[in-house]
Write an enzyme that holds these catalytic residues in place. Structure first.
Site, PDB file in Angstrom:
ATOM      1  N   ARG A  37       0.818  -1.229   0.000  1.00 64.36           N
ATOM      2  CA  ARG A  37       0.000   0.000   0.000  1.00 64.36           C
ATOM      3  C   ARG A  37       0.849   1.276   0.000  1.00 64.36           C
ATOM      4  NH1 ARG A  37      -3.769  -3.417   3.558  1.00 64.36           N
ATOM      5  NH2 ARG A  37      -1.777  -3.726   4.564  1.00 64.36           N
ATOM      6  N   ILE A  38       1.764   1.361   0.993  1.00 61.38           N
ATOM      7  CA  ILE A  38       2.535   2.608   1.123  1.00 61.38           C
ATOM      8  C   ILE A  38       3.546   2.737  -0.020  1.00 61.38           C
ATOM      9  CG2 ILE A  38       4.140   3.901   2.594  1.00 61.38           C
ATOM     10  CD1 ILE A  38       2.745   2.590   5.027  1.00 61.38           C
ATOM     11  N   GLU A  71      14.379   2.353  19.268  1.00 61.31           N
ATOM     12  CA  GLU A  71      13.645   3.604  19.474  1.00 61.31           C
ATOM     13  C   GLU A  71      13.177   3.678  20.925  1.00 61.31           C
ATOM     14  OE1 GLU A  71      10.606   3.680  16.454  1.00 61.31           O
ATOM     15  OE2 GLU A  71      12.066   3.509  14.836  1.00 61.31           O
ATOM     16  N   ASP A  79      12.954   7.722   9.173  1.00 58.57           N
ATOM     17  CA  ASP A  79      11.973   8.073  10.202  1.00 58.57           C
ATOM     18  C   ASP A  79      11.983   7.024  11.310  1.00 58.57           C
ATOM     19  OD1 ASP A  79       9.789   9.575  11.302  1.00 58.57           O
ATOM     20  OD2 ASP A  79       8.438   7.995  10.611  1.00 58.57           O
ATOM     21  N   HIS A  81      10.058   8.639  14.162  1.00 61.08           N
ATOM     22  CA  HIS A  81       8.961   7.718  13.848  1.00 61.08           C
ATOM     23  C   HIS A  81       7.616   8.443  13.902  1.00 61.08           C
ATOM     24  CE1 HIS A  81       7.847   3.196  13.870  1.00 61.08           C
ATOM     25  NE2 HIS A  81       6.978   3.897  13.162  1.00 61.08           N
ATOM     26  N   ASP A  84       9.451  -6.877  -4.879  1.00 59.46           N
ATOM     27  CA  ASP A  84       8.487  -7.357  -3.878  1.00 59.46           C
ATOM     28  C   ASP A  84       8.484  -8.874  -3.950  1.00 59.46           C
ATOM     29  OD1 ASP A  84       5.736  -5.940  -2.413  1.00 59.46           O
ATOM     30  OD2 ASP A  84       5.825  -8.129  -2.621  1.00 59.46           O
ATOM     31  N   CYS A 144       8.948  -2.444   2.868  1.00 55.01           N
ATOM     32  CA  CYS A 144       8.575  -3.818   3.222  1.00 55.01           C
ATOM     33  C   CYS A 144       8.489  -3.913   4.744  1.00 55.01           C
ATOM     34  CB  CYS A 144       9.591  -4.812   2.665  1.00 55.01           C
ATOM     35  SG  CYS A 144      11.264  -4.519   3.243  1.00 55.01           S
ATOM     36  N   PRO A 145       7.740  -4.868   5.261  1.00 56.96           N
ATOM     37  CA  PRO A 145       7.674  -5.030   6.716  1.00 56.96           C
ATOM     38  C   PRO A 145       8.996  -5.589   7.256  1.00 56.96           C
ATOM     39  CG  PRO A 145       5.923  -6.265   5.594  1.00 56.96           C
ATOM     40  CD  PRO A 145       6.895  -5.844   4.556  1.00 56.96           C
ATOM     41  N   SER A 161       9.955   2.620   7.021  1.00 56.61           N
ATOM     42  CA  SER A 161       9.302   1.360   7.383  1.00 56.61           C
ATOM     43  C   SER A 161       9.680   0.909   8.794  1.00 56.61           C
ATOM     44  CB  SER A 161       9.609   0.290   6.345  1.00 56.61           C
ATOM     45  OG  SER A 161       8.816  -0.830   6.609  1.00 56.61           O
ATOM     46  N   ARG A 162      10.807   0.254   8.942  1.00 53.91           N
ATOM     47  CA  ARG A 162      11.278  -0.149  10.264  1.00 53.91           C
ATOM     48  C   ARG A 162      12.808  -0.055  10.287  1.00 53.91           C
ATOM     49  NH1 ARG A 162       6.933   0.777  11.680  1.00 53.91           N
ATOM     50  NH2 ARG A 162       5.396  -0.504  12.758  1.00 53.91           N
TER      51      ARG A 162
HETATM   52  P1  NAD Z   1       1.713  -3.731   2.994  1.00 55.76           P
HETATM   53  O1  NAD Z   1       1.532  -5.032   3.677  1.00 55.76           O
HETATM   54  O2  NAD Z   1       0.593  -3.150   2.205  1.00 55.76           O
HETATM   55  O3  NAD Z   1       2.988  -3.813   2.025  1.00 55.76           O
HETATM   56  C1  NAD Z   1       4.168  -4.487   2.335  1.00 55.76           C
HETATM   57  C2  NAD Z   1       4.725  -5.075   1.047  1.00 55.76           C
HETATM   58  O4  NAD Z   1       6.007  -5.653   1.339  1.00 55.76           O
HETATM   59  C3  NAD Z   1       3.851  -6.179   0.436  1.00 55.76           C
HETATM   60  O5  NAD Z   1       3.629  -5.921  -0.941  1.00 55.76           O
HETATM   61  C4  NAD Z   1       4.676  -7.441   0.651  1.00 55.76           C
HETATM   62  O6  NAD Z   1       4.494  -8.413  -0.384  1.00 55.76           O
HETATM   63  C5  NAD Z   1       6.085  -6.875   0.623  1.00 55.76           C
HETATM   64  N1  NAD Z   1       7.077  -7.777   1.240  1.00 55.76           N
HETATM   65  C6  NAD Z   1       6.917  -8.610   2.290  1.00 55.76           C
HETATM   66  N2  NAD Z   1       8.062  -9.278   2.519  1.00 55.76           N
HETATM   67  C7  NAD Z   1       8.952  -8.857   1.597  1.00 55.76           C
HETATM   68  C8  NAD Z   1      10.295  -9.201   1.318  1.00 55.76           C
HETATM   69  N3  NAD Z   1      10.935 -10.129   2.041  1.00 55.76           N
HETATM   70  N4  NAD Z   1      10.907  -8.567   0.301  1.00 55.76           N
HETATM   71  C9  NAD Z   1      10.235  -7.660  -0.455  1.00 55.76           C
HETATM   72  N5  NAD Z   1       8.963  -7.298  -0.236  1.00 55.76           N
HETATM   73  C10 NAD Z   1       8.324  -7.889   0.775  1.00 55.76           C
HETATM   74  O7  NAD Z   1       2.168  -2.722   4.153  1.00 55.76           O
HETATM   75  P2  NAD Z   1       2.115  -1.121   4.112  1.00 55.76           P
HETATM   76  O8  NAD Z   1       0.813  -0.645   4.650  1.00 55.76           O
HETATM   77  O9  NAD Z   1       2.569  -0.661   2.794  1.00 55.76           O
HETATM   78  O10 NAD Z   1       3.224  -0.779   5.222  1.00 55.76           O
HETATM   79  C11 NAD Z   1       4.591  -1.078   4.988  1.00 55.76           C
HETATM   80  C12 NAD Z   1       5.398  -0.869   6.250  1.00 55.76           C
HETATM   81  O11 NAD Z   1       5.402   0.532   6.573  1.00 55.76           O
HETATM   82  C13 NAD Z   1       4.812  -1.523   7.517  1.00 55.76           C
HETATM   83  O12 NAD Z   1       5.207  -2.876   7.652  1.00 55.76           O
HETATM   84  C14 NAD Z   1       5.380  -0.673   8.635  1.00 55.76           C
HETATM   85  O13 NAD Z   1       6.576  -1.265   9.090  1.00 55.76           O
HETATM   86  C15 NAD Z   1       5.704   0.646   7.955  1.00 55.76           C
HETATM   87  N6  NAD Z   1       4.942   1.784   8.508  1.00 55.76           N
HETATM   88  C16 NAD Z   1       5.638   2.825   9.028  1.00 55.76           C
HETATM   89  C17 NAD Z   1       4.957   3.931   9.531  1.00 55.76           C
HETATM   90  C18 NAD Z   1       5.705   5.142  10.085  1.00 55.76           C
HETATM   91  O14 NAD Z   1       5.113   5.953  10.796  1.00 55.76           O
HETATM   92  N7  NAD Z   1       6.981   5.337   9.788  1.00 55.76           N
HETATM   93  C19 NAD Z   1       3.548   3.938   9.542  1.00 55.76           C
HETATM   94  C20 NAD Z   1       2.855   2.850   8.978  1.00 55.76           C
HETATM   95  C21 NAD Z   1       3.567   1.772   8.464  1.00 55.76           C
END
Ligand code: NAD
Length: 318
Positions: A157-158, A266, A261, A285, A177, A208-209, A236-237
């Site tokens: 999504r993001i 943290e 971020d 964050h 991905d 990615c997560p 992400s993380r």
């Molecule tokens: P999402 O589940 O929609 O997208 C994650 C994508 O990563 C998926 O398409 C998945 O197939 C892919 N993925 C999984 N394992 C993988 C790998 N080993 N290699 C490559 N791709 C892989 O999640 P999202 O809503 O887009 O969120 C993504 C991340 O953003 C979250 O996991 C979270 O850690 C982070 N996040 C951060 C904040 C912030 O404030 N900084 C806020 C929300 C989310």
């Protein structure tokens, strides 16, 4: 039902209302909870909400009243999911409350790396309309993004929303991905392997997560495969990056800028190698935190608990 929010300050520093959660039971909201107080605070609660406070296997084992954990975030790596599953504790997250906010923030970080707006503004406010030519053009060079390649690791999504904004800036998009959705490919976007992405991207943005398979995905070996002068964005993380390796690459100029971020621990530790790195931006964050997304998050958090109470849990993570 007794409901405890372990670290409510993160979502609601006082500008939102807890009323809709209060309507579901007896609610106690703590601003933050240190690790050694978690068990004591949730021992008799049936529903527990956390944003960043870890809920470990030991906590789950010792808090037998707990039946529901609401993660006040998308990423749920603070929960021992395996332990929750074996104790029949339902864990619900908030999958998409902050997609726009985080995507917008990732691009804001990138634009700041390219334009140094804060520093140029500080300079003018300090009475120097334009510092030396060296300062403007060598120390803080402006970078145009149109025509450059934006590499997304994790095209969910993001990642997709961030790519849309990058595309509007005139960038070409590639993504790696582990579960590519081929129908998304088009004139300006295609999936590539991780190695291809590393070698062709001018900017790499992590979306990615955090999993064991993605921890340390940016390390000295993967950095060596990147273009000289690449920029790295991480919203992400933190543990996706081996920070010491990124620090060395920033020092050597291999990576021309990094904006994160999120960091490995943290709040950030004093000895985090990125703290003293040049051409780096670190924020606490907060990409997810506009009021609009926090309100959305609260609404989904409440509906997650309602659905659980009605026997039809939603947004369950496994
Ligand atoms: P999402 O589940 O929609 O997208 C994650 C994508 O990563 C998926 O398409 C998945 O197939 C892919 N993925 C999984 N394992 C993988 C790998 N080993 N290699 C490559 N791709 C892989 O999640 P999202 O809503 O887009 O969120 C993504 C991340 O953003 C979250 O996991 C979270 O850690 C982070 N996040 C951060 C904040 C912030 O404030 N900084 C806020 C929300 C989310």
């Amino acid at each position: 039902m007794k409901i405890v929010v372990l670290d409510g300050y993160t979502e609601n520093p006082g500008d939102l209302s807890w009323e809709s959660l209060e309507a579901l039971g007896t609610l106690t909201v703590y601003d933050r909870t240190p690790g050694d107080k978690v068990i004591e605070r949730i021992a008799d609660a049936q529903a527990v909400y956390t944003n960043k406070t870890p809920i470990t296997g030991e906590t789950i084992e010792k808090c037998a009243n707990m039946k529901f954990i609401g993660v006040l975030a998308t990423g749920y790596n603070v929960i021992d999911i395996k332990a929750a599953r074996s104790a029949n504790v339902v864990v619900s997250n908030i999958p998409s409350y902050g997609t726009d906010a985080v995507a917008q923030y990732a691009v804001a970080l990138l634009l700041e790396l390219c334009h140094h707006i804060g520093e140029h503004s500080d300079c003018v406010k300090a009475g120097e309309w334009s510092r030396s030519r060296d300062w403007c053009f060598w120390k803080h060079p402006l970078v145009e993004l149109a025509g450059k390649t934006f590499g997304v690791i994790g095209f969910g999504r993001i990642g997709q929303r961030t790519a849309k904004i990058a595309e509007a800036l005139g960038m070409k998009i590639v993504a790696y991905d582990e579960r590519p959705v081929k129908e998304l490919e088009g004139e300006n976007f295609r999936y590539v392997s991780l190695d291809e992405l590393l070698s062709m991207s001018d900017v790499i943005s992590l979306h990615c997560p955090l999993f064991p398979s993605t921890e340390g995905i940016i390390n000295k070996d993967t950095i060596a495969k990147m273009k000289d002068g690449v920029k790295i964005i991480n919203t992400s993380r933190g543990p996706l990056i081996v920070e010491q390796d990124l620090r060395q690459a920033l020092d050597s100029g291999k990576v021309s800028g990094a904006a994160v971020d999120v960091v490995s621990e943290e709040p950030i530790r004093e000895d985090n190698p990125l703290l003293g790195a040049k051409n780096s931006i670190i924020t606490p964050h907060i990409a997810w935190a506009p009021r609009e997304s926090r309100q959305r998050l609260m609404n989904i958090a409440v509906s997650n608990l309602k659905a659980f109470m009605e026997g039809n849990p939603v947004n369950v993570v496994s």
